[in-house]
Design a protein around this motif. Structure first.
Motif, PDB file in Angstrom:
ATOM      1  N   ILE A  70       0.855   5.328  -5.718  1.00 27.93           N
ATOM      2  CA  ILE A  70       0.913   6.639  -4.306  1.00 27.93           C
ATOM      3  C   ILE A  70       0.587   7.973  -5.382  1.00 27.93           C
ATOM      4  O   ILE A  70      -0.256   8.682  -5.329  1.00 27.93           O
ATOM      5  CB  ILE A  70       2.593   7.193  -4.195  1.00 27.93           C
ATOM      6  N   MET A  71       0.678   8.158  -6.794  1.00 22.78           N
ATOM      7  CA  MET A  71       0.611   9.572  -7.351  1.00 22.78           C
ATOM      8  C   MET A  71      -1.337   9.015  -7.727  1.00 22.78           C
ATOM      9  O   MET A  71      -1.856  10.241  -7.368  1.00 22.78           O
ATOM     10  CB  MET A  71       1.739   9.524  -8.625  1.00 22.78           C
ATOM     11  N   LEU A  72      -1.947   7.969  -8.180  1.00 22.19           N
ATOM     12  CA  LEU A  72      -2.795   7.140  -8.508  1.00 22.19           C
ATOM     13  C   LEU A  72      -3.852   7.835  -7.087  1.00 22.19           C
ATOM     14  O   LEU A  72      -5.046   8.172  -7.218  1.00 22.19           O
ATOM     15  CB  LEU A  72      -3.064   6.173  -9.277  1.00 22.19           C
TER      16      LEU A  72
ATOM     17  N   ILE B 141      -2.827  10.877   1.088  1.00 16.21           N
ATOM     18  CA  ILE B 141      -2.336   9.830   1.667  1.00 16.21           C
ATOM     19  C   ILE B 141      -2.856   9.725   2.878  1.00 16.21           C
ATOM     20  O   ILE B 141      -1.810  10.184   4.114  1.00 16.21           O
ATOM     21  CB  ILE B 141      -0.510   9.769   0.942  1.00 16.21           C
ATOM     22  N   GLY B 142      -3.526   8.102   3.452  1.00 16.93           N
ATOM     23  CA  GLY B 142      -3.877   8.310   4.807  1.00 16.93           C
ATOM     24  C   GLY B 142      -2.864   7.416   5.160  1.00 16.93           C
ATOM     25  O   GLY B 142      -2.522   6.665   4.949  1.00 16.93           O
TER      26      GLY B 142
ATOM     27  N   PHE C  20       0.463   0.127   4.163  1.00 15.87           N
ATOM     28  CA  PHE C  20       1.031  -0.355   2.754  1.00 15.87           C
ATOM     29  C   PHE C  20       2.084  -0.297   2.503  1.00 15.87           C
ATOM     30  O   PHE C  20       2.636  -0.882   2.066  1.00 15.87           O
ATOM     31  CB  PHE C  20      -0.183   0.177   1.887  1.00 15.87           C
ATOM     32  N   LEU C  21       2.530   1.119   2.007  1.00 12.37           N
ATOM     33  CA  LEU C  21       3.665   1.736   2.016  1.00 12.37           C
ATOM     34  C   LEU C  21       5.339   0.714   2.567  1.00 12.37           C
ATOM     35  O   LEU C  21       5.626   0.617   1.726  1.00 12.37           O
ATOM     36  CB  LEU C  21       3.966   2.907   1.783  1.00 12.37           C
ATOM     37  N   LEU C  22       4.989   1.002   4.594  1.00 17.52           N
ATOM     38  CA  LEU C  22       5.281   0.369   4.912  1.00 17.52           C
ATOM     39  C   LEU C  22       5.823  -1.247   4.649  1.00 17.52           C
ATOM     40  O   LEU C  22       6.734  -1.858   4.703  1.00 17.52           O
ATOM     41  CB  LEU C  22       5.000   0.464   6.385  1.00 17.52           C
TER      42      LEU C  22
END
Length: 86
Positions: A51-53, A61-62, A68-70
């Motif tokens: 996420i940081m990258l 963060i789109g 993807f995170l979900l």
């Protein structure tokens, strides 16, 4: 916005730490499978770095990253559920 996000994240971390600390003082917490805990921590650290990258490269963060995170969270919960049935 960045300050609010940092405040919320810090609050969550502090609350979890305080609750776990109080529970451990009352009754020690036994970790049956340290490997599973390590896997969870490794996955969490990897996602935070990702996420940081992404935020560093794109500036935000789109939706695709959000989906993807979900998906990663759902996959982790599913894998943990399957492992706990053993």
């Amino acid at each position: 916005k960045s300050m609010a996000f940092g405040n919320a994240l810090g609050s969550i971390i502090v609350n979890l730490s305080l609750i776990l600390g109080m529970v451990a003082v009352i009754r020690p917490i036994e970790i049956a499978e340290p490997g599973r805990v390590f896997f969870g921590l490794l996955l969490t650290a990897s996602l935070v770095l990702l996420i940081m990258l992404i935020r560093l490269i794109t500036g935000y963060i789109g939706r695709i990253t959000g989906f993807f995170l979900l998906f990663a969270a759902a996959a982790f919960i599913f894998i943990e559920a399957l492992l706990s049935l053993r």
